[in-house]
Design an enzyme around this catalytic site. Structure first.
Site, mmCIF file in Angstrom:
data_model
loop_
_atom_site.group_PDB
_atom_site.id
_atom_site.type_symbol
_atom_site.label_atom_id
_atom_site.label_comp_id
_atom_site.label_asym_id
_atom_site.label_seq_id
_atom_site.Cartn_x
_atom_site.Cartn_y
_atom_site.Cartn_z
ATOM 1 N N GLU A 94 -5.319 13.343 2.899
ATOM 2 C CA GLU A 94 -7.152 12.638 2.465
ATOM 3 C C GLU A 94 -7.398 12.878 3.679
ATOM 4 O O GLU A 94 -8.246 13.697 3.876
ATOM 5 C CB GLU A 94 -6.790 12.107 1.632
ATOM 6 C CG GLU A 94 -6.432 10.775 1.483
ATOM 7 C CD GLU A 94 -6.812 10.184 0.556
ATOM 8 O OE1 GLU A 94 -8.003 10.043 -0.295
ATOM 9 O OE2 GLU A 94 -6.006 9.147 0.507
ATOM 10 N N ARG B 271 -5.527 7.998 3.063
ATOM 11 C CA ARG B 271 -6.898 7.836 4.461
ATOM 12 C C ARG B 271 -6.528 8.026 5.170
ATOM 13 O O ARG B 271 -7.286 8.094 6.367
ATOM 14 C CB ARG B 271 -6.804 6.170 3.416
ATOM 15 C CG ARG B 271 -8.625 6.618 3.256
ATOM 16 C CD ARG B 271 -9.220 4.509 3.522
ATOM 17 N NE ARG B 271 -8.529 3.783 2.816
ATOM 18 C CZ ARG B 271 -9.100 3.621 1.344
ATOM 19 N NH1 ARG B 271 -10.325 4.100 1.178
ATOM 20 N NH2 ARG B 271 -8.777 2.958 0.973
ATOM 21 N N THR C 217 0.946 -1.515 -0.008
ATOM 22 C CA THR C 217 0.031 -0.040 -0.064
ATOM 23 C C THR C 217 0.615 0.940 0.259
ATOM 24 O O THR C 217 1.621 0.717 0.893
ATOM 25 C CB THR C 217 -1.232 -0.067 1.083
ATOM 26 O OG1 THR C 217 -1.758 1.528 1.251
ATOM 27 C CG2 THR C 217 -0.763 0.379 2.350
ATOM 28 N N ILE C 218 0.656 2.276 -0.364
ATOM 29 C CA ILE C 218 1.544 3.598 -1.077
ATOM 30 C C ILE C 218 0.744 4.445 0.406
ATOM 31 O O ILE C 218 1.911 5.195 0.675
ATOM 32 C CB ILE C 218 1.051 4.580 -1.508
ATOM 33 C CG1 ILE C 218 -1.173 4.894 -2.240
ATOM 34 C CG2 ILE C 218 1.442 4.274 -3.021
ATOM 35 C CD1 ILE C 218 -0.510 6.335 -2.749
ATOM 36 N N ASP C 219 0.474 3.823 1.287
ATOM 37 C CA ASP C 219 -0.270 4.432 2.220
ATOM 38 C C ASP C 219 0.391 3.670 3.492
ATOM 39 O O ASP C 219 0.769 4.502 4.810
ATOM 40 C CB ASP C 219 -1.274 4.126 3.258
ATOM 41 C CG ASP C 219 -2.961 4.827 2.726
ATOM 42 O OD1 ASP C 219 -3.551 5.065 2.679
ATOM 43 O OD2 ASP C 219 -2.454 5.568 1.217
ATOM 44 N N MET D 165 -2.656 11.515 -0.565
ATOM 45 C CA MET D 165 -3.438 10.067 -0.473
ATOM 46 C C MET D 165 -2.847 10.011 1.044
ATOM 47 O O MET D 165 -1.703 10.745 1.391
ATOM 48 C CB MET D 165 -3.178 9.036 -1.449
ATOM 49 C CG MET D 165 -3.748 8.987 -2.611
ATOM 50 S SD MET D 165 -4.128 7.632 -3.659
ATOM 51 C CE MET D 165 -5.167 7.830 -4.681
HETATM 52 N N1 LIG Z 1 -12.312 -7.641 6.400
HETATM 53 C C1 LIG Z 1 -12.020 -8.502 5.345
HETATM 54 N N2 LIG Z 1 -12.307 -9.693 5.091
HETATM 55 C C2 LIG Z 1 -12.487 -10.392 3.782
HETATM 56 N N3 LIG Z 1 -11.949 -9.753 2.781
HETATM 57 C C3 LIG Z 1 -11.582 -8.442 2.730
HETATM 58 C C4 LIG Z 1 -11.790 -7.201 3.396
HETATM 59 N N4 LIG Z 1 -10.995 -6.227 4.069
HETATM 60 C C5 LIG Z 1 -11.203 -6.328 2.355
HETATM 61 N N5 LIG Z 1 -11.484 -7.265 2.053
HETATM 62 C C6 LIG Z 1 -11.111 -7.839 0.004
HETATM 63 O O1 LIG Z 1 -9.551 -7.376 0.309
HETATM 64 C C7 LIG Z 1 -9.156 -6.733 -0.910
HETATM 65 C C8 LIG Z 1 -8.238 -5.477 -0.985
HETATM 66 O O2 LIG Z 1 -9.527 -4.861 0.048
HETATM 67 P P1 LIG Z 1 -8.975 -2.592 -0.545
HETATM 68 O O3 LIG Z 1 -9.888 -2.924 -1.445
HETATM 69 O O4 LIG Z 1 -9.786 -2.396 1.286
HETATM 70 O O5 LIG Z 1 -7.571 -2.693 -0.595
HETATM 71 P P2 LIG Z 1 -6.425 -3.126 0.504
HETATM 72 O O6 LIG Z 1 -6.213 -4.313 0.521
HETATM 73 O O7 LIG Z 1 -6.504 -2.485 1.672
HETATM 74 O O8 LIG Z 1 -4.744 -2.533 -0.348
HETATM 75 P P3 LIG Z 1 -5.019 -0.350 0.148
HETATM 76 O O9 LIG Z 1 -5.264 0.125 1.059
HETATM 77 O O10 LIG Z 1 -3.648 -0.152 -0.705
HETATM 78 O O11 LIG Z 1 -6.101 0.200 -1.110
HETATM 79 C C9 LIG Z 1 -10.748 -5.846 -1.307
HETATM 80 O O12 LIG Z 1 -11.381 -7.506 -2.200
HETATM 81 C C10 LIG Z 1 -11.677 -6.822 -0.986
HETATM 82 O O13 LIG Z 1 -12.934 -6.959 -0.826
HETATM 83 O O1 LIG Z 2 -8.313 3.599 -4.977
HETATM 84 P P1 LIG Z 2 -9.283 3.761 -4.379
HETATM 85 O O2 LIG Z 2 -10.852 3.186 -4.502
HETATM 86 O O3 LIG Z 2 -9.932 5.232 -5.853
HETATM 87 O O4 LIG Z 2 -9.009 4.473 -3.482
HETATM 88 C C1 LIG Z 2 -7.965 5.829 -2.982
HETATM 89 C C2 LIG Z 2 -6.566 4.774 -1.548
HETATM 90 O O5 LIG Z 2 -6.577 3.899 -1.985
HETATM 91 C C3 LIG Z 2 -5.204 4.634 -1.222
HETATM 92 O O6 LIG Z 2 -4.019 4.743 -2.344
HETATM 93 C C4 LIG Z 2 -4.677 3.286 -1.074
HETATM 94 O O7 LIG Z 2 -5.434 2.468 0.424
HETATM 95 C C5 LIG Z 2 -5.360 5.608 -0.329
HETATM 96 O O8 LIG Z 2 -4.895 5.906 -0.449
HETATM 97 C C6 LIG Z 2 -6.359 6.641 -1.357
HETATM 98 O O9 LIG Z 2 -7.363 7.011 -0.011
HETATM 99 MG MG LIG Z 3 -6.337 -0.437 3.010
#
Ligand SMILES: Nc1ncnc2c1ncn2[C@@H]1O[C@H](COP(=O)(O)OP(=O)(O)OP(=O)(O)O)[C@@H](O)[C@H]1O
Ligand SMILES: O=P(O)(O)OC[C@H]1O[C@](O)(CO)[C@@H](O)[C@@H]1O
Ligand SMILES: [Mg+2]
Length: 460
Positions: free
Chosen positions: A310, A256, A209-211, A254
Site C-alpha cells: 500500500e 505503510r 507490527t505486521i509491517d 498492508m
Molecule cells: N512520537 C510519539 N510520542 C509519543 N507517543 C507516540 C508517538 N508516536 C506514536 N505514539 C503513540 O503510540 C501509540 C501507537 O502508535 P501508532 O498508532 O503509530 O501505532 P504503532 O504502535 O506504530 O503500531 P503499528 O505500526 O503496528 O500500527 C499511539 O497511541 C500514539 O499516540
Molecule cells: O489500523 P489503521 O489505522 O487502519 O492503519 C492501517 C495500518 O496499520 C498497519 O496495519 C500497521 O501499521 C499498516 O500496515 C496499515 O497501513
Molecule cells: Mg507504526
C-alpha cells in the site's frame, strides 16, 4: 550507522537483591549455542568483516544484553503490580503476548495483581484509568486462539504526565507496552516522564507490527501469520487472472513504509510476476516503465499477477499531480495517510491495455484487515510466548526503557533509543529483494525515476 557498545546498554532501576524463582535452575548454566549465560552478551554483528570494522576486542564490540531469567531480581514479586497495554494496528499474536505475560507473572513470579489497560494508551488517561481490567491466568486461558487483543487498541496522542499519574494512582511497578514504532516512542515518552519524577517504575516494550518495520529484531511477531494469510489472496488472484483473457490480477497488501509483507507473501505464493514496494520507486510510463512491461508480459504470457504494498508508488501521486485517491493528512497517531496505489494501478493498467488493443480482464483484491485480524499461527504463537517470558524476566530484574527482541535467534534487550532510531525496510540491494527479482523475473527498475531515494542500508 556505526554503533558502539554503550548505545546498546540497558538502563537498570537498581541493584537486584531478591532471589529469583529461577536462581537454582540457573546456578550451573553456562553459555552454549542454545543459551546465553547471565553476564554474557550477544554480538550485534555476525560477519567477520563487519566485526573487523570495529578493530576492537570482542568484549568491547557492540553487543546486546541477553534476555532471560536472572538469579537475582530487583522487585519483590509479592509487592509488584504489573500493567499491560496494546497499542496501534492489530497484529496476530497480541493475545498470545498478553497471555504469556500474565502466566509468567502470576505462575512463576507469583505476582498477585496484573492490570490490563483498555484501548491502547488512551486507557491510561484520567478519563479511562478506572476501566482497567484485572488479568488472571483463568481470564486469559483461551485468548491465544483468537486474533486481535482482548484489551482493545487505539491510535492517538496522550499526555505523558497524565499517563504517569495513572500508573502512580493504580500502583503500577512494571508497565508492559506492546506496540509498533509509535508504541515504542510512546513507551520512551512514558519512561522519560517516569524518570523525570524519579519514580521506580519499569517500562518494557514488546515490539509489534505486521509491517515488520521495527529495527534490531529478526522479525516482529505476527508478521509471519500476516504474510501467510496474504499468500492466500495472491494465489486466488493468480487463479482468476490466469483463467481470463488478458487477465490482470492485482493484490494490494498492508505495508505503510516497508514492503516485507508484499515480498514474503509473493515469495511464499510463488505466483507473482511483479512486486511493488515502497522502498523501490517505479515509473508508470515510458518504454521501460511499468505499463510497457505489463503490456509485453500480457502479450507473451496472456496474463499478469501484481502484488503491491500500500505504501508503494506514493511519489506518483505527488510527482504527476494524480488525484489523491483517498487524500492525504495523517491518522490520529501522525502516520501519513496514503494515496490508494491499488486503485491507481487498476485504472492506469486498464487504460493502457485497452489502448494497446488488449481488452483486459481486471481482478483486484485489497484484503486489508483480513490479513492482520487472524490468530497467530504456530510459529508466532511460540514466538509471542517466548517474547512475553523475556519481557517479564527483564522487568523483574529491574531493566527499563528497553524492548525485548530476537536478534540472530537470541533473545535480547534493545534500548528504546535504538528501537525508535530507524525504520526497518527492505534493502533494494539486499538478498531478500534479490530473491523477489529472481522469483518474479521482473526488472530491477521500471523506468527512470528521478532522485531515487536509496533506502539507508546498514542496520535494520
Ligand atoms: N512520537 C510519539 N510520542 C509519543 N507517543 C507516540 C508517538 N508516536 C506514536 N505514539 C503513540 O503510540 C501509540 C501507537 O502508535 P501508532 O498508532 O503509530 O501505532 P504503532 O504502535 O506504530 O503500531 P503499528 O505500526 O503496528 O500500527 C499511539 O497511541 C500514539 O499516540
Ligand atoms: O489500523 P489503521 O489505522 O487502519 O492503519 C492501517 C495500518 O496499520 C498497519 O496495519 C500497521 O501499521 C499498516 O500496515 C496499515 O497501513
Ligand atoms: Mg507504526
Amino acid at each position: 550507522m556505526t554503533l558502539h557498545l554503550d548505545s546498546l546498554r540497558v538502563r537498570r532501576l537498581g541493584e537486584c537483591r531478591y532471589d529469583s524463582p529461577f536462581s537454582e535452575m540457573l546456578s550451573t548454566k553456562q553459555t552454549s549455542p542454545h543459551y546465553v549465560a547471565e553476564g554474557d552478551r550477544v554480538l550485534l554483528e555476525d560477519t567477520v568483516s563487519m566485526l573487523a570494522e570495529h578493530s576492537l576486542p570482542s568484549v568491547q564490540a557492540p553487543s546486546f544484553e541477553a534476555a532471560g531469567p536472572r538469579r537475582k531480581i530487583y522487585f519483590d514479586p509479592a509487592r509488584v503490580t504489573a500493567g499491560i497495554v496494546t497499542c496501534g494496528g492489530l497484529c496476530p499474536g497480541l493475545n498470545n503476548v498478553i497471555r504469556g505475560l500474565v502466566q509468567e507473572l502470576a505462575v512463576h513470579y507469583q505476582v498477585k495483581r496484573i492490570l490490563g489497560f483498555r484501548n491502547g494508551l488512551q486507557g491510561l488517561t484520567a478519563e479511562n484509568r478506572d476501566t482497567a481490567v484485572e488479568l488472571t491466568p483463568e481470564r486469559v486461558r483461551e485468548i491465544h486462539n483468537v486474533g486481535g487483543t482482548i484489551l482493545g487498541s487505539s491510535r492517538g496522542g496522550q499526555d505523558a504526565d497524565e499517563m504517569v499519574d495513572t500508573l502512580v494512582m493504580r500502583g503500577i511497578d512494571i508497565m508492559f507496552v506492546i506496540g509498533g514504532d509509535g508504541g515504542m516512542r510512546a513507551a520512551t515518552f512514558l519512561s522519560e516522564a517516569i524518570r523525570a519524577r524519579g519514580l521506580d517504575i519499569a517500562v518494557i516494550g514488546v515490539p509489534k507490527t505486521i509491517d515488520n518495520d521495527l529495527p534490531f529484531t529478526d522479525q516482529s511477531f505476527g508478521f509471519q501469520s500476516a504474510f501467510a494469510r496474504a499468500t492466500d489472496f495472491i494465489s486466488a488472484v493468480a487463479v482468476e487472472a490466469s483463467a481470463s483473457p488478458n487477465g490482470v490480477g492485482i493484490v494490494k497488501l498492508m505495508g505503510r513504509h516497508s514492503g516485507f509483507i508484499a515480498s514474503y507473501a509473493a515469495l511464499a505464493a510463488n505466483a507473482a510476476d511483479i512486486v511493488l514496494i515502497p522502498e523501490v520507486p517505479f515509473a508508470l510510463d515510458g518504454p521501460d516503465g511499468l505499463l510497457a512491461h505489463i503490456e509485453n508480459h500480457v502479450r507473451a504470457k496472456g496474463f499478469v499477477v501484481i502484488v503491491v504494498a500500500e505504501g508503494a508508488g506514493q511519489d506518483l501521486f505527488d510527482r504527476h499531480g494524480l488525484p489523491q485517491l483517498n487524500g492525504r493528512g495523517t491518522d490520529a497517531s501522525g502516520n501519513l495517510k496514503l494515496g490508494n496505489i491499488g486503485e491507481l494501478l487498476k485504472e492506469s493498467i486498464s487504460a493502457h491495455l485497452t489502448a494497446a488493443g488488449l481488452a483486459p480482464t481486471m481482478r483486484y483484491i485489497d484484503p486489508s484487515y483480513a490479513v492482520r485480524s487472524v490468530a497467530a499461527n504456530a510459529y508466532d504463537s511460540v514466538y509471542c510466548l517466548r517474547l512475553a517470558h523475556a519481557a517479564v524476566h527483564a522487568a523483574m530484574a529491574g531493566r527499563t526503557e528497553a524492548a525485548v527482541a530476537r536478534w540472530r535467534r537470541r533473545f535480547v534487550h534493545v534500548p528504546f533509543s535504538l528501537m525508535t532510531s530507524r525504520r526497518n525496510q527492505v534493502d533494494p540491494d539486499g538478498d531478500l529483494w534479490m530473491s523477489v527479482l529472481e522469483t518474479t523475473c521482473q526488472p530491477a527498475e521500471f523506468g527512470w525515476v528521478p532522485d531515487r531515494e536509496r533506502v539507508p542500508t546498514g542496520f535494520c
